[in-house]
Scaffold this motif. Structure first.
Motif, PDB file in Angstrom:
ATOM      1  N   PHE A   1      30.321  13.453 -15.181  1.00 15.09           N
ATOM      2  CA  PHE A   1      31.533  12.891 -15.774  1.00 15.09           C
ATOM      3  C   PHE A   1      32.306  13.972 -16.529  1.00 15.09           C
ATOM      4  N   GLY A   2      31.606  14.737 -17.360  1.00 12.74           N
ATOM      5  CA  GLY A   2      32.269  15.787 -18.145  1.00 12.74           C
ATOM      6  C   GLY A   2      32.800  16.908 -17.278  1.00 12.74           C
ATOM      7  N   MET A   3      32.053  17.293 -16.243  1.00 13.33           N
ATOM      8  CA  MET A   3      32.526  18.364 -15.361  1.00 13.33           C
ATOM      9  C   MET A   3      33.796  17.960 -14.629  1.00 13.33           C
ATOM     10  N   LEU A   4      33.868  16.701 -14.206  1.00 10.84           N
ATOM     11  CA  LEU A   4      35.086  16.245 -13.543  1.00 10.84           C
ATOM     12  C   LEU A   4      36.271  16.269 -14.505  1.00 10.84           C
ATOM     13  N   GLN A   5      36.065  15.819 -15.747  1.00 10.00           N
ATOM     14  CA  GLN A   5      37.147  15.828 -16.730  1.00 10.00           C
ATOM     15  C   GLN A   5      37.687  17.230 -16.954  1.00 10.00           C
ATOM     16  N   THR A   6      36.776  18.178 -17.187  1.00  9.30           N
ATOM     17  CA  THR A   6      37.196  19.549 -17.497  1.00  9.30           C
ATOM     18  C   THR A   6      37.662  20.285 -16.249  1.00  9.30           C
ATOM     19  N   GLY A   7      36.935  20.131 -15.141  1.00  6.40           N
ATOM     20  CA  GLY A   7      37.258  20.880 -13.931  1.00  6.40           C
ATOM     21  C   GLY A   7      38.602  20.521 -13.341  1.00  6.40           C
ATOM     22  N   LEU A   8      38.946  19.237 -13.318  1.00  7.48           N
ATOM     23  CA  LEU A   8      40.235  18.838 -12.752  1.00  7.48           C
ATOM     24  C   LEU A   8      41.392  19.404 -13.563  1.00  7.48           C
ATOM     25  N   VAL A   9      41.208  19.483 -14.879  1.00  4.56           N
ATOM     26  CA  VAL A   9      42.259  20.067 -15.724  1.00  4.56           C
ATOM     27  C   VAL A   9      42.391  21.561 -15.454  1.00  4.56           C
ATOM     28  N   LEU A  10      41.261  22.245 -15.307  1.00  9.97           N
ATOM     29  CA  LEU A  10      41.296  23.696 -15.116  1.00  9.97           C
ATOM     30  C   LEU A  10      41.948  24.083 -13.800  1.00  9.97           C
ATOM     31  N   VAL A  11      41.752  23.293 -12.757  1.00  7.82           N
ATOM     32  CA  VAL A  11      42.348  23.657 -11.461  1.00  7.82           C
ATOM     33  C   VAL A  11      43.758  23.113 -11.311  1.00  7.82           C
ATOM     34  N   GLY A  12      44.257  22.397 -12.314  1.00  5.53           N
ATOM     35  CA  GLY A  12      45.636  21.956 -12.299  1.00  5.53           C
ATOM     36  C   GLY A  12      45.898  20.689 -11.524  1.00  5.53           C
ATOM     37  N   ILE A  13      44.849  19.933 -11.203  1.00  2.88           N
ATOM     38  CA  ILE A  13      45.042  18.665 -10.497  1.00  2.88           C
ATOM     39  C   ILE A  13      45.448  17.602 -11.508  1.00  2.88           C
ATOM     40  N   ASP A  14      46.314  16.697 -11.090  1.00  2.00           N
ATOM     41  CA  ASP A  14      46.818  15.649 -11.970  1.00  2.00           C
ATOM     42  C   ASP A  14      45.648  14.877 -12.581  1.00  2.00           C
ATOM     43  N   SER A  15      45.627  14.800 -13.913  1.00  2.00           N
ATOM     44  CA  SER A  15      44.538  14.122 -14.612  1.00  2.00           C
ATOM     45  C   SER A  15      44.476  12.638 -14.279  1.00  2.00           C
ATOM     46  N   ARG A  16      45.581  12.087 -13.758  1.00  2.00           N
ATOM     47  CA  ARG A  16      45.564  10.672 -13.395  1.00  2.00           C
ATOM     48  C   ARG A  16      44.654  10.387 -12.206  1.00  2.00           C
ATOM     49  N   LEU A  17      44.266  11.440 -11.492  1.00  2.00           N
ATOM     50  CA  LEU A  17      43.342  11.260 -10.378  1.00  2.00           C
ATOM     51  C   LEU A  17      41.896  11.167 -10.824  1.00  2.00           C
ATOM     52  N   PHE A  18      41.652  11.355 -12.125  1.00  2.00           N
ATOM     53  CA  PHE A  18      40.281  11.391 -12.618  1.00  2.00           C
ATOM     54  C   PHE A  18      39.546  10.083 -12.339  1.00  2.00           C
ATOM     55  N   GLN A  19      40.172   8.938 -12.667  1.00  2.00           N
ATOM     56  CA  GLN A  19      39.515   7.656 -12.479  1.00  2.00           C
ATOM     57  C   GLN A  19      39.165   7.428 -11.008  1.00  2.00           C
ATOM     58  N   GLY A  20      40.088   7.783 -10.113  1.00  2.00           N
ATOM     59  CA  GLY A  20      39.805   7.627  -8.689  1.00  2.00           C
ATOM     60  C   GLY A  20      38.660   8.507  -8.238  1.00  2.00           C
ATOM     61  N   THR A  21      38.603   9.731  -8.773  1.00  2.55           N
ATOM     62  CA  THR A  21      37.517  10.641  -8.413  1.00  2.55           C
ATOM     63  C   THR A  21      36.180  10.087  -8.880  1.00  2.55           C
ATOM     64  N   VAL A  22      36.138   9.550 -10.099  1.00  2.00           N
ATOM     65  CA  VAL A  22      34.902   8.950 -10.610  1.00  2.00           C
ATOM     66  C   VAL A  22      34.469   7.787  -9.726  1.00  2.00           C
ATOM     67  N   GLY A  23      35.436   6.971  -9.271  1.00  2.00           N
ATOM     68  CA  GLY A  23      35.096   5.865  -8.387  1.00  2.00           C
ATOM     69  C   GLY A  23      34.457   6.331  -7.096  1.00  2.00           C
TER      70      GLY A  23
END
Length: 676
Positions: A636-658
């Motif tokens: 969970f934490g790696m997805l939160q931090t990693g998506l921000v670092l690579v510049g992917i829209d943070s709104r995709l986080f919930q979908g990625t977790v799903g």
């Protein structure tokens, strides 16, 4: 291979060829380690950094390269001596070589593909030119033809050409995908290199990656036994690397989390140089430490066949009461503001009562825990909405100009250090001799422990040495604290919030080893408490009668009752435990940010349940582990931090977790099928 086991001369050339390949791979491993140590092969950003300074990736690469070289030398020696064990060693090292080659290829392709999609999405560029699009369409067409050949329906007319068609389909699929990736890399090269902090796809890694992957895969396939293999040959390769790995995963309830953790960690590490740094690691651990503590309770509760949707609301109520007790005192009793310790104790009592209410409603009414905790989620949230009305925030600084502090006597610190020293020495006395004794026994029995008996003995000796060294370093650090405060003899003023969940830095010198945390790394005390809780509750769940009762209740409630287990008591205890751990997390969060709003903790219940499900726990109960929830929280934490670092829209986080939840459940279901 059969001739190799029989000692025939026909196999000598093949064995010698494999031995020379392993020697060459060992030389490559030694060369890579030497180049990284001397600073000629940097891994990561090296601007304004001395060659002698190494980052985490470089230290990891040095250690892996040295171990890899030693293992290759051992394999080459076994092949030269025509030992039966050399077949298993060759298979393992060839698989490891193929994996290293695949990782080198992925380190080029992953950042190129990510950057490509960001550029197409006009993050920093536009659509690819027409000629690139045409070339990519050609690759897609070739790949589709390959897939069609691979997926042809069974037909007697094609049985004679089945293997040829499958091989042709595999080749076409590889050519099509490879051609698309080449076009992507060439187009990405035309744009600036600083797109969203994504690593530049260094093409020089592609050729050695392909070479290592090809060599490792060919050797691995050549060392497979055929149908006519003898019993000796089958015994030599009975535990192939893939079978061994699958069996080990089948024993773990958190197999999906393990696979997901490895894939996500290496994926983000290969995509950006900013991921595997102290600051990013601190961000990952700090962001999920409080949720991870709650996930421990949710895991135990789900193993017993229940779950709690009210933990987010409980966190808000406990945080509010903790802050209220510190700023206004106990309502209606004119006590005045309480100190931190009494306020925390009363807040934990509130958490105990809320968890007890959940458990008692469940066992007295027989209503499913989903309905019970859904109702208490809304009821407990109403408490914070009523008490903290008008959209205001309850802040500690609105009542006091300074955060609470305490003057600690040096004798108190010395006493705590002595207690920690005594506990450390006691644990060392109970565990370290057993580790060394076991290592010595395995060494004496190494001839009877199969082809990896000597390696297992060495591994156990290294583990015993590392445990001894870690104990010595910790004891030496405690001794330094005792000597320092004996010489200084002054009171130490510390903030209560810093003691509970403040930032900590590490600066240790021991035998020439210097371990220091970066200034940008925000490590918090809650991380240490979380790791302690994971260890303690893992032991409780796996090695105590209470843990056995939890699994029994979740696996078969009727059978648990027949064995004399008080099912109602176990369930109430688990609800109370979950609420108490949520209360601890609430105190940590309040100490980190001394302010409470009426919606504090909202949505946490779904996040911690997601962590637990990713970790392998079943909603039906009877299955799961604390270690799995720990890995789920890290994912969970790696997805939160990693998506921000690579510049992917943070709104995709919930979908990625799903998506991760679904994949983890599918993997865990597959693993349970293998167990059965």
């Amino acid at each position: 291979m059969q001739a190799f086991l029989d000692g025939k001369r026909d196999s000598t050339r093949t064995a010698q060829l494999f031995a020379f390949v392993m020697l060459a791979l060992a030389a490559v491993g030694i060369l890579v380690a030497e180049q990284i140590i001397t600073g000629w092969l940097p891994l990561g950003e090296r601007a304004n950094i001395l060659r002698s300074d190494k980052n985490l990736i470089e230290w990891a690469a040095i250690i892996v390269s040295v171990i890899y070289a030693i293992a290759c030398l051992r394999t080459a020696w076994g092949l030269w001596q025509q030992q039966a064990a050399a077949i298993s060693w060759t298979r393992w090292m060839s698989l490891l070589t193929a994996i290293i080659g695949f990782m080198l290829i992925a380190s080029v392709l992953i950042p190129a593909v990510v950057k490509f999609f960001l550029l197409v999405a006009e993050v920093n560029g536009g659509d690819p030119p027409p000629e690139t699009t045409a070339q990519m369409n050609l690759g897609v067409l070739v790949a589709i033809v390959g897939c069609v050949l691979l997926l042809l329906p069974r037909n007697r007319r094609f049985d004679h050409y089945k293997r040829t068609l499958q091989l042709s389909g595999l080749v076409l699929l590889g050519l099509g995908v490879g051609w698309m990736l080449v076009q992507i890399i060439q187009w990405v090269e035309l744009f600036p290199l600083d797109v969203a902090n994504i690593r530049h796809p260094e093409l020089w890694r592609l050729l050695p990656g392909i070479a290592l992957f090809t060599v490792g895969l060919i050797i691995y396939l050549l060392t497979r036994p055929n149908v006519e293999a003898s019993d000796d040959l089958r015994r030599a390769v009975s535990m192939s690397p893939t079978k061994t790995i699958s069996l080990q995963l089948a024993k773990s309830p958190s197999a999906g989390a393990i696979i997901g953790f490895i894939a996500i960690f290496f994926g983000f590490t290969m995509t950006t140089d900013l991921f595997f740094t102290q600051s990013s690691i601190a961000s990952i651990l700090t962001n999920v430490s409080s949720r991870g503590i709650i996930a421990i309770g949710i895991t135990i509760l789900m193993i017993s066949g229940e779950f709690d949707l009210s933990v987010g609301s409980i966190l808000g109520v406990v945080a509010m009461t903790f802050m209220t007790f510190m700023t206004e005192g106990i309502p209606g009793m004119n006590t005045g503001p309480l100190d931190v310790i009494p306020a925390a104790a009363l807040a934990m009592f509130v958490a105990f009562v809320l968890g007890l209410i959940n458990g008692l409603i469940l066992i007295t009414t027989g209503i499913p825990s989903f309905i019970v905790t859904l109702g208490t989620l809304l009821a407990y949230r109403a408490i914070t909405l009523v008490v903290i009305a008008g959209g205001r925030i309850l802040r500690y600084r609105d009542y006091f100009s300074e955060f609470p502090t305490v003057d600690i006597s040096p004798w108190v610190l010395i006493l705590l250090a002595l207690i920690a020293m005594a506990v450390t020495l006691f644990l060392a006395w109970r565990s370290l001799p057993n580790l060394w004794r076991r290592a010595a026994q395995v060494w004496q029995m190494r001839q009877d422990n199969g082809y990896f008996g000597t390696t297992t003995a060495i591994y156990r000796a290294i583990f015993a040495f590392l445990a001894t060294a870690a104990t010595a370093i910790f004891a030496f650090w405690l001794l330094q604290i005792i000597i320092y405060y004996l010489s200084e003899g002054q009171f130490v003023q510390a903030g209560w919030f810093d003691l509970i969940n403040g930032r900590w830095d590490l600066n240790v010198h021991f035998l020439g080893l210097h371990i220091v945390t970066e200034s940008a790394a925000n490590f918090r005390m809650a991380i240490i408490w979380w790791l302690i809780f994971v260890f303690v509750f893992n032991v409780i769940l796996m090695r105590t009668p209470y843990g056995n009762s939890v699994f029994a209740v979740g696996g078969n409630e009727a059978a648990a009752r027949a064995q004399g287990i008080n099912v109602a008591r176990i369930k109430v205890q688990n609800f109370v435990l979950t609420a108490m751990l949520t209360g601890i997390a609430a105190i940590y969060e309040t100490a980190r940010n001394p302010g409470v709003d009426p919606l504090k903790g909202q949505g946490w219940e779904l996040e911690v349940i997601a962590m637990t499900v990713i970790g392998g726990a079943l909603l039906s109960g009877g299955y799961g582990s604390v270690f799995g929830s720990f890995l789920g929280a890290l994912i969970f934490g790696m997805l939160q931090t990693g998506l921000v670092l690579v510049g992917i829209d943070s709104r995709l986080f919930q979908g990625t977790v799903g998506v991760i939840i679904i994949v983890a459940v599918v993997l865990n279901t597959t693993v349970r099928g293998r167990q059965k």
